[in-house]
Design an enzyme around this catalytic site. Structure first.
Site, mmCIF file in Angstrom:
data_model
loop_
_atom_site.group_PDB
_atom_site.id
_atom_site.type_symbol
_atom_site.label_atom_id
_atom_site.label_comp_id
_atom_site.label_asym_id
_atom_site.label_seq_id
_atom_site.Cartn_x
_atom_site.Cartn_y
_atom_site.Cartn_z
ATOM 1 N N GLU A 204 0.705 -1.108 -0.017
ATOM 2 C CA GLU A 204 -0.122 -0.030 0.118
ATOM 3 C C GLU A 204 0.832 1.213 -0.082
ATOM 4 O OE1 GLU A 204 -2.896 0.357 -0.594
ATOM 5 O OE2 GLU A 204 -3.714 -1.714 -0.313
ATOM 6 N N CYS B 253 -2.792 8.660 3.055
ATOM 7 C CA CYS B 253 -2.476 8.396 1.814
ATOM 8 C C CYS B 253 -3.754 8.313 0.943
ATOM 9 C CB CYS B 253 -1.827 6.921 1.381
ATOM 10 S SG CYS B 253 -2.833 5.633 2.231
#
Ligand code: UN1
Length: 478
Positions: A247, A281
């Site tokens: 990720e 993010c």
């Protein structure tokens, strides 16, 4: 100050070197002192996990449920204290930090249940009289490498499924936030796991991280962090045939159409862009706004942004905490300079803020007059900096939203169900939000993206089984 040690092979272990974590809201305050694992500590952790694996992979699901449930219960009972620690070491506001700690507890409870719910399939063979059984088995020892921006939730959503499905763990937290990692390890250490099943190795990426990438006994690596490090994880794991899951970054668009409820749009934008100091993010970093609502949206957004109270993370009135450290602060300020030089107009923020305690305080920055090929719209800044991109219509909004290397989360604010549906279908991203911020996700459903944002199986929810198990197909002729 007592040193918080690593947890290796069921014991707390001191190391010759230690590090301190600093409170970004008050840089004079040392939150704690932590042992730094060296190569031999890391080797010991990996060996312990490998030795524990045969036993733990055969453990009963009631035992796994009980242990994970116990961990979840303690985290939830101590969420305020854990949230306070998190806020002090990372700079999230107290409500955000307590919320994150609670999320970690809920994740352990959820995966306690997942240990019980894991099923297989029984199908007929194409050959008469033969059955085919498809089952999920533990993978082995998992290396877990986590970032500083969610110091307890991200470790939880990797460690909990790893343990639930019978794997052993070596956990390497980000060096900036060892406090939450240590507190989590302390809770895990008392929950009844056999020795070596879970190991904490705090230490530098160049030693602990690299060992996890190179050691053939680590069968899988789950990583959240930068694109650059993610590519190193991918290369190293692919070369030796280990499973990996990444990720990484995002450059998430929030589209505001002409028919949007302006208050909802501004709330979504402020929350998505600036909460958690923009250090997510999933942050809404590109605000893509249709022409006829543009000026009204910008005016309302400037007012809302200016009214945000930047300050010490643990003060009750604070809405935006400090940037995490000097390196990140300098990066944010650099990008603000880049935006100005590229011709974008900074309408508010981007200034250092003075508070009673010395900290990395930066006022939330909003750029207008930007276009999508500027660096501030292409590269992840990871700070309280957002841009507005003006577009002619819905089609252009969708095209601009998708015109990015990343594909984690997208959002749209509109009153039209038809427009929301079109956007949902056209979005090139792993997650789409309608009249909601791009950030802030649930713990019981899949999380992840496409393109440069993510690689490999989804995290969280029942989809986590994909990464933390391997599939066995057995043919049985009775
Ligand atoms: C969230 O938006 O609730 O590093 C979670 C990150 C993500 C987590 C975001 N992996 O920002």
């Amino acid at each position: 100050m007592s040193v918080h040690q690593n947890f290796i092979a069921g014991e707390w272990r001191a190391s010759s070197e230690t590090c301190r974590n600093i409170n970004p809201s008050d840089t004079g305050e040392v939150v704690g002192e932590y042992s730094l694992a060296d190569a031999s500590d890391t080797e010991r952790a990996i060996s312990a996990a490998a030795e524990a694996f045969p036993g733990w992979s055969g453990s009963g699901i009631q035992q796994r449920f009980d242990i994970l449930d116990t961990i979840g219960t303690e985290i939830l009972a101590r969420k305020v204290e854990l949230g306070r620690l998190l806020a002090r070491e990372e700079g999230k506001t107290l409500p955000e930090a307590i919320g994150e700690a609670a999320r970690a507890g809920q994740i352990f409870k959820f995966f306690a249940g997942e240990a019980l719910r894991l099923t297989g399939e029984l199908v007929r063979s194409v050959r008469p009289g033969i059955n085919v059984e498809i089952t999920r088995e533990p993978v082995g020892v998992i290396g877990i490498v986590t970032p500083w921006n969610f110091p307890i939730a991200i470790p939880a959503w990797k460690i909990a499924p790893a343990l639930a499905f019978g794997n052993c763990v070596v956990f390497k937290p980000a060096s900036l936030v060892p406090g939450s990692a240590w507190a989590l390890a302390d809770i895990i250490s008392r929950a009844g796991l056999p020795k070596g099943v879970f190991n904490l190795a705090m230490g530098p990426g160049s030693i602990v991280g690299n060992a996890l990438l190179e050691d053939p006994r680590i069968r899988a690596v789950s990583f959240t962090g930068s694109v650059e490090t993610g590519h190193r994880v991918a290369t190293a794991c692919a070369a030796r045939g280990a499973k990996f899951q990444l990720e990484m970054g995002g450059k998430n668009p929030l589209v505001v159409l002409n028919d949007a409820d302006i208050d909802i749009a501004v709330d979504c934008a402020v929350n998505g862009a600036f909460f958690s100091t923009g250090q997510r993010c999933t942050a809404s970093s590109r605000l893509i706004v249709e022409d006829s609502i543009h000026d009204r949206f910008v005016d309302a957004m400037v007012d809302a942004t200016r009214s945000l109270r930047v300050g010490n993370a643990i003060e009750e009135t604070t809405q935006i905490g400090p940037v995490v450290d000097q390196v990140q602060y300098d990066q944010d300020v650099d990008y603000i300079g880049i935006g100005k030089r590229e011709g974008a107009t900074l309408v508010t923020g981007g200034e250092p803020v003075e508070r009673k305690t010395p900290g990395y305080y930066l006022s939330p920055a909003l750029f207008v007059d930007t276009h999508n090929d500027m660096r501030i719209n292409r590269e992840e800044i990871f700070g309280p900096v957002a841009t507005v991109i003006r577009v002619a219509d819905e089609d252009e909004a969708t095209a601009v939203a998708n015109d990015t290397d990343f594909g984690l989360s997208t959002g749209i604010c509109t009153r039209s169900m038809a427009a929301a549906e079109r956007f949902k279908q056209a979005s090139r991203a792993g997650m789409v939000m309608v009249n909601l911020p791009t950030a802030g996700v649930d713990y019981h459903v899949p999380f992840g993206g496409i393109k440069a944002s993510s690689y490999g199986a989804r995290e969280q929810g029942s989809y986590a089984a994909e990464f933390y198990t391997s599939v066995k197909t057995a043919y049985v002729s009775p």
